[in-house]
Scaffold this motif. Structure first.
Motif, PDB file in Angstrom:
ATOM      1  N   GLN A 235      58.918  70.623  47.849  1.00  0.00           N
ATOM      2  CA  GLN A 235      58.037  68.828  47.259  1.00  0.00           C
ATOM      3  C   GLN A 235      56.980  69.261  47.209  1.00  0.00           C
ATOM      4  O   GLN A 235      56.294  68.232  46.430  1.00  0.00           O
ATOM      5  CB  GLN A 235      59.050  68.118  47.348  1.00  0.00           C
TER       6      GLN A 235
ATOM      7  N   ASN B 166      65.348  64.081  46.504  1.00  0.00           N
ATOM      8  CA  ASN B 166      64.259  64.320  47.686  1.00  0.00           C
ATOM      9  C   ASN B 166      65.076  65.421  48.658  1.00  0.00           C
ATOM     10  O   ASN B 166      66.060  65.205  49.953  1.00  0.00           O
ATOM     11  CB  ASN B 166      64.271  62.652  49.003  1.00  0.00           C
TER      12      ASN B 166
ATOM     13  N   ARG C 239      62.357  64.720  42.876  1.00  0.00           N
ATOM     14  CA  ARG C 239      61.057  64.679  43.746  1.00  0.00           C
ATOM     15  C   ARG C 239      62.233  63.415  44.038  1.00  0.00           C
ATOM     16  O   ARG C 239      61.870  62.719  44.964  1.00  0.00           O
ATOM     17  CB  ARG C 239      60.456  64.214  43.239  1.00  0.00           C
TER      18      ARG C 239
END
Length: 735
Positions: free
Chosen positions: A297, A510, A507
């Motif tokens: 991430q 998450n 993204r």
């Protein structure tokens, strides 16, 4: 004599066919990622299968009708055996991933290969001296010795690689290193493309880990004299890690500044070593770990460059495919001595082949040799047919020259393949990082720059296949039509919009995986469409959920929305999209993402069910039943051009439950979600989320087979999510 001439011509044709097929096989072995078409694989099969029968025919035919031509035939047999040996060492082996890469089966010369060598030696000793000149017989024996030396050389290198921490035991060493790394909390992040990205870069191993202090313990290997991974300065130590390369770049090194892609290439190599653990059955220390998710991430996905993320993972999978199915691993593992000795053997082979060509010419032209006398007898027999005589002699020369040229080409191609490979680049950069004297020398940087500019022959083919189920078919007949689908499938370049959508979904969620429910909730349409993410097999509400059926329902619904859009823009839904080209002009990003991912998922259901969660037999039966019903319904209800209203009505009245669900969903998307733009946004985000949900899998064998055939786009996502610690998909009830 007439029978002799016929046998001669047949033998020469057989030899030429062998040369052509084996040369094709050499090229295909280097372009493995682009050689997945059935027609190309047929050439590979033909070259391997026809070799022994053709050689056996040539020798047996010569023994029956013309002993004087035996030397020439023996020369061709030796040449053909040398070609086959080179190809056998360059081709990918058929080793099975069974929990250990150190079994050695992918490196060992086969018993068949050694038997062929012994057979050729017997022919030379028993027949060559009786009819050929001593020069030709001696050169042929020397060529045979060179071939045997290359086999022994390969065997020694393979055994060293098999038992080394650099190759055969590397996955186990890296697995224990990662245990220590994550046990000490050092799985840092920050491998983005920014200027100050040298902070917290993880110390993943790139090269030289076999030089560390390694101690075998009951729970595995311990690296270093303490439980902490060794601290490595930029100028000391033989071990090169990712953070060491990043620090070198951040200090303004001229070479890395001139070739910024080298950092990512070293990162890909380190990730390849991490990925290899899954293929040998090693546990992943970072599975489910927050630091692993943060590495992806906050490291790989940082910035606005989705192309870089996929480029890094694709290069990683290229290394993995080379490790499993090519000879480059032996070159890499053996340091400098294997390429150097191999180059000497290749040079000796080239010189010896030229010497053999000279000896053949000598036997053809020197009075008194058996071959020259045979030509004189043949010319007397043909009398006034000089043209036929010239054709026969010309064919002899052509076959001999073709063999020599093919050997020179294949031997040189193997060396060029290694010199231009990414393995060579990584080795060069790591050696550069180890040696301060190289970094201070402009001359050394210029020489390295010449190597680093070379383009690798084997590259990841950044494309994915496309299939559309809702199309007019005359009929559908089980496995026969499936083979037609396999041949007729098309591929397009993976659009940048697709990569951007997948990165954005990863993204946004998450690290959470969903089968589409998360995206529907974000877009405010979950109340209307959530039922289509909780599809059960058939009409039984108590049946198990089926991801394959969900894919087909959403694919057909997406196609219906595309048909509706095409009617408004006066264009066919498959114009320029169904694999006919890579041009996405005139389409919004949401349309491109939805249609391309929809067709790719349909392709997975149709031809790659082993990469999907559902049982293969169930998926195949579901697909065949649905496509058969589509062919029947559209043939009865649709005209030459499929129209939205008519198609939705016909599918809604179908006897197939999956098609009825798809028709219902398609009407909802067209009529109830709030307009065309909203519908395409919903579809694009749904497919981006679903493809990520499909990717995690513990079926390593399926992905290994996929890599051998060139790789799949879903394998790229599988590898990416693995580095984030996501190795299995959640149950739908857990989303």
């Amino acid at each position: 004599m007439a029978t002799s001439l016929l046998n001669l011509l047949l033998m020469e044709v057989a030899a030429i066919v062998s040369i052509v097929l084996l040369a094709i096989l050499v090229v295909l072995s280097s372009y493995r990622r682009r050689s997945g078409h059935p027609a190309l694989r047929l050439f590979v099969w033909a070259a391997s299968t026809l070799f022994l029968p053709l050689v056996s025919y040539a020798v047996s035919a010569a023994a029956k009708w013309d002993a004087a031509r035996v030397p020439l035939l023996l020369a061709w047999t030796v040449f053909l055996q040398m070609l086959r040996n080179t190809i056998d060492t360059a081709r990918s082996s058929s080793s099975t991933i069974s929990g250990s890469v150190s079994s050695g089966s992918k490196f060992r010369p086969s018993v068949e290969q050694l038997a062929r060598m012994g057979w050729v030696a017997f022919l030379i000793v028993s027949s060559g001296g009786a009819a050929g000149s001593p020069q030709l017989t001696g050169v042929l024996l020397w060529l045979w010795v060179l071939s045997l030396l290359k086999l022994i050389h390969r065997l020694v290198a393979a055994e060293l690689a098999k038992n080394s921490f650099a190759v055969g035991l590397n996955a186990y060493l890296v697995a224990d290193y990662m245990k220590q790394l994550h046990g000490r909390g050092q799985g840092g992040v920050g491998v983005g493309g920014g200027v100050h990205d040298d902070v917290q870069v993880p110390p993943y191993l790139v090269l030289g880990e076999e030089k560390l202090h390694i101690e075998a313990r009951p729970q595995g290997y311990r690296i270093g004299r303490t439980t902490t991974p060794p601290a490595l300065s930029i100028d000391t130590g033989r071990v090169v890690t990712v953070d060491r390369i990043w620090r070198l770049s951040s200090y303004g090194d001229p070479l890395l500044a001139s070739y910024p892609q080298l950092k990512d290439l070293c990162l890909s190599f380190a990730l390849f070593k991490l990925q290899l653990r899954r293929f040998v059955g090693c546990p992943l220390a970072e599975a489910g770990c927050h630091r692993a998710l943060a590495f992806v991430q906050d490291g790989l996905l940082v910035g606005n460059n989705p192309e870089r993320v996929f480029r890094v993972v694709e290069a990683e999978l290229s290394f993995l495919a080379d490790f499993l199915y090519s000879k480059l691993t032996v070159f890499y593992a053996s340091g400098w001595w294997f390429p150097a000795l191999n180059s000497l053997l290749v040079l000796a082979t080239w010189v010896s082949c030229l010497a053999a060509g000279g000896a053949i010419v000598h036997d053809m032209t020197s009075p008194g040799t058996a071959l020259a006398v045979d030509y004189q007898v043949l010319r007397s027999y043909l009398q006034n047919h000089d043209t036929v005589f010239r054709v026969i002699v010309g064919l002899d020369v052509l076959v001999s020259v073709s063999f020599i040229a093919a050997i020179v080409f294949t031997e040189g191609w193997e060396i060029a393949n290694y010199v231009c490979s990414d393995w060579m680049k990584v080795s060069a950069v790591c050696e550069y990082a180890r040696r301060p004297s190289w970094r201070k020398s402009p001359w050394a940087r210029r020489r390295l720059g010449r190597v680093l500019r070379l383009t690798s022959i084997q590259r990841w083919d950044d494309r994915f296949c496309q299939m559309s189920i809702l199309q007019l078919r005359l009929c559908y007949c089980g496995c026969i039509s499936r083979q037609v689908d396999r041949i007729a499938k098309t591929s397009v370049a993976v659009p940048a919009a697709v990569k951007a959508a997948i990165v954005e979904t990863l993204r946004t969620n998450n690290g959470r995986l969903g089968n589409g429910e998360l995206s529907l909730s974000r877009n405010g349409v979950a109340e209307k469409l959530l039922w289509a993410c909780r599809i059960c097999a058939g009409d039984d509400g108590n049946a198990e959920g089926s991801v394959s059926e969900q894919i087909l329902v959403w694919h057909v619904a997406t196609t219906l929305v595309e048909i509706k859009r095409s009617e408004g823009s006066h264009r066919r839904p498959d114009d320029g999209n169904d694999g006919g080209g890579d041009d996405d002009d005139g389409e919004s990003d949401t349309v491109v993402v939805a249609t391309r991912l929809s067709r790719y998922c349909a392709y997975l259901v149709a031809l790659k069910p082993g990469l999907l969660p559902d049982h293969r037999a169930w998926t195949e039966e579901l697909y065949e039943g649905l496509v058969e019903e589509v062919a029947r319904v559209l043939a009865r209800c649709a005209g030459p051009v499929v129209r939205y209203e008519r198609a939705a009505t016909c599918l809604g009245g179908s006897m197939n439950a999956t098609l009825r669900k798809a028709a219902k969903l398609g009407r909802q998307l067209v009529e109830e979600v709030g307009g065309e733009e909203v519908a395409w946004k919903v579809l694009a985000e749904f497919w981006a989320e679903l493809i990520l949900y499909l990717a995690p899998s513990e079926n390593v064998i399926a992905h290994a087979k996929s890599l051998r055939r060139g790789g799949e786009f879903i394998t790229v996502l599988w590898a990416l999510l693995g580095h984030a610690g996501i190795v299995c998909r959640p149950e739908i009830t857990d989303i």
